[in-house]
Scaffold this active site. Structure first.
Site, PDB file in Angstrom:
ATOM      1  N   ARG A   1      -8.459  11.375  -5.339  1.00 20.55           N
ATOM      2  CA  ARG A   1      -9.673  10.632  -4.973  1.00 20.55           C
ATOM      3  C   ARG A   1     -10.874  11.538  -4.717  1.00 20.55           C
ATOM      4  O   ARG A   1     -12.007  11.074  -4.740  1.00 20.55           O
ATOM      5  CB  ARG A   1      -9.394   9.730  -3.776  1.00 20.55           C
ATOM      6  CG  ARG A   1      -8.648   8.463  -4.122  1.00 20.55           C
ATOM      7  CD  ARG A   1      -9.586   7.386  -4.676  1.00 20.55           C
ATOM      8  NE  ARG A   1     -10.400   6.832  -3.594  1.00 20.55           N
ATOM      9  CZ  ARG A   1     -11.651   7.136  -3.329  1.00 20.55           C
ATOM     10  NH1 ARG A   1     -12.283   7.990  -4.102  1.00 20.55           N
ATOM     11  NH2 ARG A   1     -12.297   6.593  -2.324  1.00 20.55           N
TER      12      ARG A   1
ATOM     13  N   ARG B   1      -4.078   6.290   0.616  1.00 18.47           N
ATOM     14  CA  ARG B   1      -4.690   7.448   1.264  1.00 18.47           C
ATOM     15  C   ARG B   1      -3.801   8.193   2.247  1.00 18.47           C
ATOM     16  O   ARG B   1      -4.134   9.303   2.651  1.00 18.47           O
ATOM     17  CB  ARG B   1      -5.987   7.018   1.964  1.00 18.47           C
ATOM     18  CG  ARG B   1      -7.119   6.797   0.986  1.00 18.47           C
ATOM     19  CD  ARG B   1      -8.252   6.055   1.636  1.00 18.47           C
ATOM     20  NE  ARG B   1      -7.815   4.728   2.022  1.00 18.47           N
ATOM     21  CZ  ARG B   1      -8.577   3.824   2.626  1.00 18.47           C
ATOM     22  NH1 ARG B   1      -9.820   4.138   2.937  1.00 18.47           N
ATOM     23  NH2 ARG B   1      -8.113   2.638   2.913  1.00 18.47           N
TER      24      ARG B   1
ATOM     25  N   ASP C   1      -6.523  -3.332  -7.481  1.00 22.61           N
ATOM     26  CA  ASP C   1      -7.033  -3.980  -6.276  1.00 22.61           C
ATOM     27  C   ASP C   1      -7.237  -5.458  -6.553  1.00 22.61           C
ATOM     28  O   ASP C   1      -7.528  -5.835  -7.693  1.00 22.61           O
ATOM     29  CB  ASP C   1      -8.349  -3.342  -5.819  1.00 22.61           C
ATOM     30  CG  ASP C   1      -8.677  -3.770  -4.397  1.00 22.61           C
ATOM     31  OD1 ASP C   1      -8.154  -3.150  -3.465  1.00 22.61           O
ATOM     32  OD2 ASP C   1      -9.415  -4.759  -4.233  1.00 22.61           O
TER      33      ASP C   1
ATOM     34  N   ARG D   1       0.827  -1.219   0.000  1.00 18.71           N
ATOM     35  CA  ARG D   1       0.000   0.000   0.000  1.00 18.71           C
ATOM     36  C   ARG D   1       0.856   1.261   0.000  1.00 18.71           C
ATOM     37  O   ARG D   1       0.500   2.250   0.644  1.00 18.71           O
ATOM     38  CB  ARG D   1      -0.948   0.043   1.203  1.00 18.71           C
ATOM     39  CG  ARG D   1      -2.068  -0.940   1.170  1.00 18.71           C
ATOM     40  CD  ARG D   1      -3.278  -0.422   0.395  1.00 18.71           C
ATOM     41  NE  ARG D   1      -4.201  -1.511   0.143  1.00 18.71           N
ATOM     42  CZ  ARG D   1      -5.293  -1.750   0.855  1.00 18.71           C
ATOM     43  NH1 ARG D   1      -5.616  -0.950   1.831  1.00 18.71           N
ATOM     44  NH2 ARG D   1      -6.063  -2.762   0.568  1.00 18.71           N
TER      45      ARG D   1
ATOM     46  N   TYR E   1     -13.944 -13.117   0.003  1.00 16.15           N
ATOM     47  CA  TYR E   1     -14.781 -11.966  -0.396  1.00 16.15           C
ATOM     48  C   TYR E   1     -15.987 -12.426  -1.221  1.00 16.15           C
ATOM     49  O   TYR E   1     -17.098 -11.929  -1.036  1.00 16.15           O
ATOM     50  CB  TYR E   1     -13.956 -10.944  -1.190  1.00 16.15           C
ATOM     51  CG  TYR E   1     -13.056 -10.108  -0.312  1.00 16.15           C
ATOM     52  CD1 TYR E   1     -13.570  -9.055   0.438  1.00 16.15           C
ATOM     53  CD2 TYR E   1     -11.705 -10.384  -0.205  1.00 16.15           C
ATOM     54  CE1 TYR E   1     -12.762  -8.307   1.274  1.00 16.15           C
ATOM     55  CE2 TYR E   1     -10.878  -9.633   0.623  1.00 16.15           C
ATOM     56  CZ  TYR E   1     -11.410  -8.597   1.356  1.00 16.15           C
ATOM     57  OH  TYR E   1     -10.604  -7.859   2.184  1.00 16.15           O
TER      58      TYR E   1
HETATM   59  O1  CP3 Z   1       0.067  -1.696  -2.458  1.00 15.87           O
HETATM   60  C1  CP3 Z   1      -0.230  -0.848  -3.308  1.00 15.87           C
HETATM   61  O2  CP3 Z   1       0.137   0.355  -3.219  1.00 15.87           O
HETATM   62  C2  CP3 Z   1      -0.981  -1.274  -4.551  1.00 15.87           C
HETATM   63  C3  CP3 Z   1      -2.396  -1.140  -4.527  1.00 15.87           C
HETATM   64  C4  CP3 Z   1      -3.264  -2.120  -3.744  1.00 15.87           C
HETATM   65  C5  CP3 Z   1      -4.528  -1.749  -3.263  1.00 15.87           C
HETATM   66  N1  CP3 Z   1      -5.145  -2.842  -2.745  1.00 15.87           N
HETATM   67  C6  CP3 Z   1      -5.099  -0.388  -3.353  1.00 15.87           C
HETATM   68  C7  CP3 Z   1      -6.264  -0.034  -2.540  1.00 15.87           C
HETATM   69  C8  CP3 Z   1      -3.093  -3.463  -3.446  1.00 15.87           C
HETATM   70  C9  CP3 Z   1      -1.896  -4.362  -3.696  1.00 15.87           C
HETATM   71  C10 CP3 Z   1      -4.289  -3.913  -2.812  1.00 15.87           C
HETATM   72  C11 CP3 Z   1      -4.519  -5.301  -2.374  1.00 15.87           C
HETATM   73  C12 CP3 Z   1      -5.709  -5.615  -1.564  1.00 15.87           C
HETATM   74  N2  CP3 Z   1      -6.972  -5.153  -1.694  1.00 15.87           N
HETATM   75  C13 CP3 Z   1      -5.714  -6.612  -0.566  1.00 15.87           C
HETATM   76  C14 CP3 Z   1      -4.538  -7.435  -0.167  1.00 15.87           C
HETATM   77  C15 CP3 Z   1      -3.622  -6.661   0.719  1.00 15.87           C
HETATM   78  C16 CP3 Z   1      -4.152  -6.429   2.073  1.00 15.87           C
HETATM   79  O3  CP3 Z   1      -4.263  -5.231   2.427  1.00 15.87           O
HETATM   80  O4  CP3 Z   1      -4.433  -7.393   2.773  1.00 15.87           O
HETATM   81  C17 CP3 Z   1      -7.011  -6.689  -0.037  1.00 15.87           C
HETATM   82  C18 CP3 Z   1      -7.486  -7.575   1.077  1.00 15.87           C
HETATM   83  C19 CP3 Z   1      -7.805  -5.762  -0.763  1.00 15.87           C
HETATM   84  C20 CP3 Z   1      -9.275  -5.523  -0.619  1.00 15.87           C
HETATM   85  C21 CP3 Z   1      -9.529  -4.122  -0.270  1.00 15.87           C
HETATM   86  N3  CP3 Z   1      -9.378  -3.051  -1.141  1.00 15.87           N
HETATM   87  C22 CP3 Z   1      -9.967  -3.604   0.960  1.00 15.87           C
HETATM   88  C23 CP3 Z   1     -10.246  -4.437   2.202  1.00 15.87           C
HETATM   89  C24 CP3 Z   1     -10.088  -2.216   0.804  1.00 15.87           C
HETATM   90  C25 CP3 Z   1     -10.617  -1.221   1.790  1.00 15.87           C
HETATM   91  C26 CP3 Z   1      -9.540  -0.892   2.726  1.00 15.87           C
HETATM   92  C27 CP3 Z   1      -9.876   0.369   3.472  1.00 15.87           C
HETATM   93  O5  CP3 Z   1      -9.093   0.623   4.397  1.00 15.87           O
HETATM   94  O6  CP3 Z   1     -10.831   1.062   3.135  1.00 15.87           O
HETATM   95  C28 CP3 Z   1      -9.677  -1.889  -0.497  1.00 15.87           C
HETATM   96  C29 CP3 Z   1      -9.613  -0.538  -1.080  1.00 15.87           C
HETATM   97  C30 CP3 Z   1      -8.264  -0.066  -1.536  1.00 15.87           C
HETATM   98  N4  CP3 Z   1      -7.369  -0.793  -2.262  1.00 15.87           N
HETATM   99  C31 CP3 Z   1      -7.725   1.227  -1.339  1.00 15.87           C
HETATM  100  C32 CP3 Z   1      -6.476   1.257  -1.974  1.00 15.87           C
HETATM  101  C33 CP3 Z   1      -5.536   2.421  -2.099  1.00 15.87           C
HETATM  102  C34 CP3 Z   1      -8.426   2.376  -0.640  1.00 15.87           C
HETATM  103  C35 CP3 Z   1      -9.479   2.862  -1.559  1.00 15.87           C
HETATM  104  C36 CP3 Z   1      -9.713   4.348  -1.489  1.00 15.87           C
HETATM  105  O7  CP3 Z   1      -8.923   5.120  -2.071  1.00 15.87           O
HETATM  106  O8  CP3 Z   1     -10.736   4.743  -0.896  1.00 15.87           O
END
Ligand code: CP3
Length: 344
Positions: A37, A28, A73, A24, A150
């Protein structure tokens, strides 16, 4: 040209310093990302190659990390299966039509990723076209268990009740879902590699909820099929959290690099994974809220546990959280480079 430091570490070769990137690393906690965003919803951002590439590139450059990761994602490949994906502010991802039965699973659509998510590969090509040649691009996918959780739960879960219910009660449906996910993920990561990804990370974020014997029974064969199907020669990072009880099994499933979270000491984890593998990790992401002195000690401790051995990639044990001070993230990357630099 010399092989980039990150790729050398993936292959267990000597490096002049310990490479670092952060899960990540684009997100954000960065003001630039939050500003973008305000204008663009998350899914739209992921589907707009110019913007997704920009987010990847800005984060990698700003932090000075040794690898960039595709901005996307893990849930983007489940959307074309026809389950209705939404990212709602506050609640995280929601799947509107979760799968709960063999019939639901049979109705999942199977479309080649080049047709269903072409924007991902376009983003990969754009990033690779602009990234400095010594900074490799990591592509990724969710692993079958985490994606299934999921699809079955319909969103985040605490106990994975529906997932385990299906797993225990209907092994035919479970294996059909795993087979379909393995096919989809294999095609997806191999197409990312064709488009220019130089390493792949499989995120099995929620696999730590399984008993070791259940991992062996319900998951291991599928993980082995998946990992054996990834284009040879491209390093594969196999990551999970809460896996202190499963490390030998993750190693048995495969991967050139095993990603480890902070709930176990890195030296203990590495011994159990086996010295033939590289390891990635394992700072607690919340250590980024500590005073810099404490952060320094924590970084030094992890580097000490790795003892300068070949094949360590520094990372967090899970993703950066949104409230993290960006200056501490930059400081962390500098610390890893400074403390680990060795004469070669
Ligand atoms: O790492 C990076 O910078 C690359 C981008 C990336 C994102 N998600 C961007 C994202 C990667 C590699 C992921 C993987 C991801 N997504 C996982 C595996 C890694 C982990 O964290 O366990 C999982 C479980 C997800 C599913 C997911 N996507 C969730 C649970 C959420 C919400 C999280 C939250 O805190 O709201 C997301 C959204 C997401 N994916 C965001 C980002 C930057 C936030 C979205 C936003 O901008 O509002």
């Amino acid at each position: 040209m010399e092989t980039p430091v990150f790729l050398r570490a993936c292959r267990g070769e000597p490096t002049p310093y310990t490479p670092v990137w952060l899960m990540r690393q684009a997100g954000r906690y960065m003001a630039e990302y939050r500003a973008l965003r305000e204008r663009v919803p998350f899914l739209e951002l992921c589907k707009t190659p110019d913007l997704a590439a920009q987010v990847t590139l800005e984060a990698a450059e700003r932090l000075g990390v040794d690898a960039a990761i595709l901005f996307s994602d893990i849930l983007l490949i489940v959307e074309p299966m026809g389950v209705g994906l939404e990212f709602s502010a506050g609640d995280g991802p929601v799947i509107h039509r979760p799968v709960r039965s063999g019939q639901d699973i049979g109705a999942l659509r199977e479309v080649p990723p080049e047709e269903s998510v072409p924007f991902v590969f376009e983003t990969v090509r754009k990033i690779r076209g602009s990234l400095p040649s010594d900074i490799p691009l990591i592509g990724f996918s969710g692993a079958p268990f985490t994606l299934a959780s999921y699809l079955i739960e319909g969103g985040a879960s605490r106990q994975y009740l529906e997932t385990k219910r299906l797993m225990y009660q209907d092994s035919g449906a479970w294996n059909a879902l795993m087979d379909q996910l393995v096919r989809a993920i294999t095609a997806y990561v191999n197409a990312q590699i064709t488009a220019g990804a130089q390493a792949i990370q499989l995120f099995d974020s929620w696999v730590g909820c399984l008993a070791p014997q259940d991992y062996r029974t319900f998951l291991l064969p599928h993980m082995q099929t998946l990992i054996q199907g990834v284009t040879p020669g491209v390093p594969l990072i196999h990551f999970g959290t809460g896996t202190a009880g499963l490390l030998e099994l993750l190693a048995e499933a495969g991967g050139d690099v095993i990603g480890v979270d902070w709930r176990i000491d890195l030296d203990v984890a590495w011994r159990r994974i086996g010295e033939d593998r590289s390891v990635q990790g394992n700072l607690d992401p919340l250590a980024l809220f500590a005073p810099l002195d404490t952060l320094r000690q924590q970084v030094q401790r992890i580097l000490d546990q790795a003892r300068g051995r070949e094949g360590h990639i520094f990372n967090l044990g899970h993703g950066i959280v949104p409230q993290t001070p960006v200056d501490n993230v930059i400081a962390l990357v500098d610390m890893v480079h400074e403390f680990s630099s060795r004469q070669t």
